[in-house]
Design a protein around this motif. Structure first.
Motif, PDB file in Angstrom:
ATOM      1  N   LEU A  19       0.865  -1.180   0.000  1.00 27.78           N
ATOM      2  CA  LEU A  19       0.000   0.000   0.000  1.00 27.78           C
ATOM      3  C   LEU A  19       0.902   1.230   0.000  1.00 27.78           C
ATOM      4  CD1 LEU A  19      -2.706   1.481   0.231  1.00 27.78           C
ATOM      5  CD2 LEU A  19      -2.580   1.165   2.710  1.00 27.78           C
ATOM      6  N   ASN A  20       0.830   1.982  -1.085  1.00 26.63           N
ATOM      7  CA  ASN A  20       1.691   3.147  -1.243  1.00 26.63           C
ATOM      8  C   ASN A  20       0.837   4.413  -1.197  1.00 26.63           C
ATOM      9  OD1 ASN A  20       4.187   4.392  -1.606  1.00 26.63           O
ATOM     10  ND2 ASN A  20       3.959   4.493  -3.824  1.00 26.63           N
ATOM     11  N   LEU A  21       1.116   5.277  -0.222  1.00 32.80           N
ATOM     12  CA  LEU A  21       0.382   6.529  -0.054  1.00 32.80           C
ATOM     13  C   LEU A  21       1.331   7.687  -0.358  1.00 32.80           C
ATOM     14  CD1 LEU A  21      -1.347   5.685   3.362  1.00 32.80           C
ATOM     15  CD2 LEU A  21      -2.278   5.355   1.062  1.00 32.80           C
ATOM     16  N   ARG A  22       1.064   8.382  -1.441  1.00 27.16           N
ATOM     17  CA  ARG A  22       1.933   9.474  -1.882  1.00 27.16           C
ATOM     18  C   ARG A  22       1.228  10.796  -1.614  1.00 27.16           C
ATOM     19  NH1 ARG A  22       3.562   7.850  -7.916  1.00 27.16           N
ATOM     20  NH2 ARG A  22       4.862   9.714  -7.652  1.00 27.16           N
ATOM     21  N   PHE A  23       1.788  11.593  -0.708  1.00 27.55           N
ATOM     22  CA  PHE A  23       1.166  12.849  -0.294  1.00 27.55           C
ATOM     23  C   PHE A  23       1.763  14.074  -0.981  1.00 27.55           C
ATOM     24  CE2 PHE A  23       0.759   9.851   3.234  1.00 27.55           C
ATOM     25  CZ  PHE A  23      -0.603   9.897   3.472  1.00 27.55           C
ATOM     26  N   GLY A  24       2.900  13.922  -1.600  1.00 31.57           N
ATOM     27  CA  GLY A  24       3.548  15.076  -2.210  1.00 31.57           C
ATOM     28  C   GLY A  24       4.209  15.959  -1.165  1.00 31.57           C
ATOM     29  N   ASP A  25       4.163  17.269  -1.374  1.00 28.77           N
ATOM     30  CA  ASP A  25       4.786  18.211  -0.441  1.00 28.77           C
ATOM     31  C   ASP A  25       3.821  18.533   0.690  1.00 28.77           C
ATOM     32  OD1 ASP A  25       6.891  18.188  -2.173  1.00 28.77           O
ATOM     33  OD2 ASP A  25       6.358  20.077  -3.167  1.00 28.77           O
ATOM     34  N   VAL A  26       4.250  18.259   1.909  1.00 29.36           N
ATOM     35  CA  VAL A  26       3.454  18.532   3.104  1.00 29.36           C
ATOM     36  C   VAL A  26       4.310  19.356   4.056  1.00 29.36           C
ATOM     37  CG1 VAL A  26       2.168  17.553   5.027  1.00 29.36           C
ATOM     38  CG2 VAL A  26       2.174  16.385   2.819  1.00 29.36           C
ATOM     39  N   GLU A  27       3.924  20.603   4.231  1.00 30.61           N
ATOM     40  CA  GLU A  27       4.675  21.538   5.070  1.00 30.61           C
ATOM     41  C   GLU A  27       6.133  21.584   4.622  1.00 30.61           C
ATOM     42  OE1 GLU A  27       3.982  20.808   9.203  1.00 30.61           O
ATOM     43  OE2 GLU A  27       1.806  21.072   9.031  1.00 30.61           O
ATOM     44  N   ASP A  28       7.085  21.242   5.513  1.00 27.68           N
ATOM     45  CA  ASP A  28       8.503  21.319   5.144  1.00 27.68           C
ATOM     46  C   ASP A  28       9.018  20.041   4.497  1.00 27.68           C
ATOM     47  OD1 ASP A  28       8.540  23.845   6.222  1.00 27.68           O
ATOM     48  OD2 ASP A  28       9.237  23.163   8.196  1.00 27.68           O
ATOM     49  N   LEU A  29       8.165  19.056   4.358  1.00 30.48           N
ATOM     50  CA  LEU A  29       8.582  17.783   3.797  1.00 30.48           C
ATOM     51  C   LEU A  29       8.274  17.761   2.303  1.00 30.48           C
ATOM     52  CD1 LEU A  29       7.181  15.481   6.625  1.00 30.48           C
ATOM     53  CD2 LEU A  29       9.554  16.202   6.310  1.00 30.48           C
ATOM     54  N   ARG A  30       9.213  17.304   1.517  1.00 28.53           N
ATOM     55  CA  ARG A  30       9.068  17.244   0.063  1.00 28.53           C
ATOM     56  C   ARG A  30       8.955  15.784  -0.366  1.00 28.53           C
ATOM     57  NH1 ARG A  30       8.026  21.467   1.253  1.00 28.53           N
ATOM     58  NH2 ARG A  30       9.039  23.460   0.794  1.00 28.53           N
ATOM     59  N   GLY A  31       7.971  15.538  -1.208  1.00 33.13           N
ATOM     60  CA  GLY A  31       7.792  14.184  -1.729  1.00 33.13           C
ATOM     61  C   GLY A  31       7.490  13.162  -0.659  1.00 33.13           C
ATOM     62  N   LEU A  32       6.613  13.522   0.283  1.00 33.28           N
ATOM     63  CA  LEU A  32       6.301  12.618   1.387  1.00 33.28           C
ATOM     64  C   LEU A  32       5.463  11.442   0.900  1.00 33.28           C
ATOM     65  CD1 LEU A  32       6.296  12.008   4.462  1.00 33.28           C
ATOM     66  CD2 LEU A  32       4.193  13.368   4.615  1.00 33.28           C
ATOM     67  N   ALA A  33       5.845  10.252   1.324  1.00 35.75           N
ATOM     68  CA  ALA A  33       5.107   9.031   0.979  1.00 35.75           C
ATOM     69  C   ALA A  33       5.255   8.036   2.115  1.00 35.75           C
ATOM     70  CB  ALA A  33       5.619   8.430  -0.326  1.00 35.75           C
ATOM     71  N   ILE A  34       4.196   7.260   2.336  1.00 35.35           N
ATOM     72  CA  ILE A  34       4.196   6.197   3.346  1.00 35.35           C
ATOM     73  C   ILE A  34       3.827   4.895   2.641  1.00 35.35           C
ATOM     74  CG2 ILE A  34       3.135   5.311   5.461  1.00 35.35           C
ATOM     75  CD1 ILE A  34       2.675   8.158   6.351  1.00 35.35           C
ATOM     76  N   ARG A  35       4.628   3.875   2.868  1.00 33.60           N
ATOM     77  CA  ARG A  35       4.401   2.589   2.211  1.00 33.60           C
ATOM     78  C   ARG A  35       4.288   1.483   3.248  1.00 33.60           C
ATOM     79  NH1 ARG A  35       8.817   2.036  -0.568  1.00 33.60           N
ATOM     80  NH2 ARG A  35       9.709   0.096   0.219  1.00 33.60           N
ATOM     81  N   LEU A  36       3.241   0.677   3.143  1.00 32.24           N
ATOM     82  CA  LEU A  36       3.026  -0.473   4.020  1.00 32.24           C
ATOM     83  C   LEU A  36       3.231  -1.736   3.196  1.00 32.24           C
ATOM     84  CD1 LEU A  36       1.266   1.962   5.253  1.00 32.24           C
ATOM     85  CD2 LEU A  36       0.021   0.175   6.468  1.00 32.24           C
ATOM     86  N   GLN A  37       4.118  -2.580   3.661  1.00 39.28           N
ATOM     87  CA  GLN A  37       4.449  -3.816   2.942  1.00 39.28           C
ATOM     88  C   GLN A  37       3.955  -5.017   3.745  1.00 39.28           C
ATOM     89  OE1 GLN A  37       8.336  -4.005   1.061  1.00 39.28           O
ATOM     90  NE2 GLN A  37       8.568  -6.140   1.710  1.00 39.28           N
ATOM     91  N   MET A  38       3.163  -5.863   3.076  1.00 46.63           N
ATOM     92  CA  MET A  38       2.537  -7.010   3.734  1.00 46.63           C
ATOM     93  C   MET A  38       2.829  -8.292   2.966  1.00 46.63           C
ATOM     94  SD  MET A  38      -1.000  -4.973   4.370  1.00 46.63           S
ATOM     95  CE  MET A  38      -0.634  -4.001   2.907  1.00 46.63           C
ATOM     96  N   SER A  39       2.730  -9.407   3.663  1.00 49.27           N
ATOM     97  CA  SER A  39       2.967 -10.712   3.047  1.00 49.27           C
ATOM     98  C   SER A  39       1.926 -11.707   3.525  1.00 49.27           C
ATOM     99  CB  SER A  39       4.377 -11.222   3.375  1.00 49.27           C
ATOM    100  OG  SER A  39       4.536 -11.376   4.782  1.00 49.27           O
ATOM    101  N   ASN A  40       1.699 -12.723   2.705  1.00 49.16           N
ATOM    102  CA  ASN A  40       0.717 -13.766   3.003  1.00 49.16           C
ATOM    103  C   ASN A  40       1.434 -15.105   2.982  1.00 49.16           C
ATOM    104  OD1 ASN A  40      -1.726 -15.057   3.454  1.00 49.16           O
ATOM    105  ND2 ASN A  40      -2.256 -15.145   1.290  1.00 49.16           N
TER     106      ASN A  40
END
Length: 323
Positions: A148-169
């Motif tokens: 699950l890749n969440l790309r937020f872009g520029d948020v306040e002082d952060l550039r290219g902010l993204a959060i990625r959750l990696q899961m396995s089965n």
């Protein structure tokens, strides 16, 4: 006394009946307003159509005369509901599709991150709001992996902010079924920097969703997200998912399956209850022991024999001589 009460009750009954028939909201306002004893300057009466004999108007007049001395407001503004609070907004789950099929469902009441001593950044609305600018491009689903890749872009002082959750089965022979686990959480920022967290004890059967009140890197929330040993950047970050729920495999009808909760059996409340019960049992056992001990003492006193001391022959002869 009965003659003075009956007109007042008749007037109250007539007014309630008219209010129900005309407007349910006005009736609820009357009930809520009448429970408040504070005086109100805005006492209004609805002008209803008068019957041929004028009974409707007469009922309202009697009711006004009866209630006005007590300053009971007949119309009160509606009270705010609990869910109207901004902090209680609940968004729909974030749905991610891959190859035209929904494969990931994700929801959190709050998603917040903090970098070092900077201010807390709340990403909840950016993630779940219907008009949120979050981009899930880069998300991936397969039979045994999901990202699950969440790309937020520029948020306040952060550039290219993204959060990625990696899961396995994975299939476990001992359990006889597949279990999915959240392996890692990545925070990408300033385009080239990355913070990696290892997820611990975040797992559920693949046919279920996973739910936890807090999935966080903070110690007060049991630290389910631990900074990876391979990077030093994660130690500078704090990330917390509140009311976290996710499902990455076997998603049916775009709805969460039954949740496997992270709450353990020995929660603080349960532990306190067990300790209290143990103390009460010890007190009861001690009390029973004392009662049994007292009964044993009483029984000993009842069966205690009288001690007989035989008298000597010299004492008997002396008594005879005296006689």
């Amino acid at each position: 006394m009965a003659s003075t009460r009956s007109p007042m009750f008749l007037a109250l009954f007539s007014f309630v009946f008219l209010q129900i028939s005309s407007s349910y909201e006005q009736l609820s306002a009357f009930v809520e307003g009448s429970s408040d004893n504070a005086p109100s300057q805005d006492i209004r009466f609805q002008q209803n159509e008068v019957d041929a004999d004028g009974s409707v108007f007469a009922a309202e007049v009697r009711l006004r005369r009866a209630l006005q001395p007590y300053a009971w407001p007949l119309h009160a503004p509606p009270r705010r509901k609990l869910l109207q609070s901004p902090g209680m907004l609940l968004y729909s789950p974030l749905s991610v599709s891959y190859n035209g099929k929904t494969c990931i469902l994700f929801r959190a009441r709050k998603l917040a991150i903090r970098y070092r001593n900077h201010s807390l950044v709340d990403l909840t609305e950016r993630t779940f709001s219907p008009d949120a600018p979050v981009d899930t491009k880069g998300s991936f689903c397969s039979k045994d992996k999901a990202i699950l890749n969440l790309r937020f872009g520029d948020v306040e002082d952060l550039r290219g902010l993204a959060i990625r959750l990696q899961m396995s089965n994975t299939f476990y022979e001992s359990a006889g079924q597949n279990w999915f686990t959240l392996d890692n959480v990545y925070i990408h920022y300033n385009w080239t920097h990355e913070a990696v967290f290892n997820a611990t004890d975040v797992y559920a059967p693949s046919t279920n969703s996973y739910h936890c009140q807090h999935v966080s890197s903070l110690q007060k929330y049991d630290t389910l997200l631990v900074p990876s040993a391979n990077t030093d950047h994660a130690a500078s970050w704090q990330i917390t998912f509140t009311d976290f729920q996710i499902q990455a495999f076997n998603v049916q009808s775009s709805k969460f399956a039954a949740a496997s909760d992270c709450a353990t059996f020995f929660t603080p409340a349960i532990l306190m209850g067990l300790i209290t019960s143990l103390i009460l049992l010890l007190v009861l056992a001690y009390a029973l022991h004392m009662v049994v001990h007292l009964k044993h003492i009483d029984r000993y006193e009842e069966h205690k024999t009288t001690v007989y001391f035989p008298r000597s022959t010299e004492a008997e002869s002396t008594e005879k001589n005296n006689l």
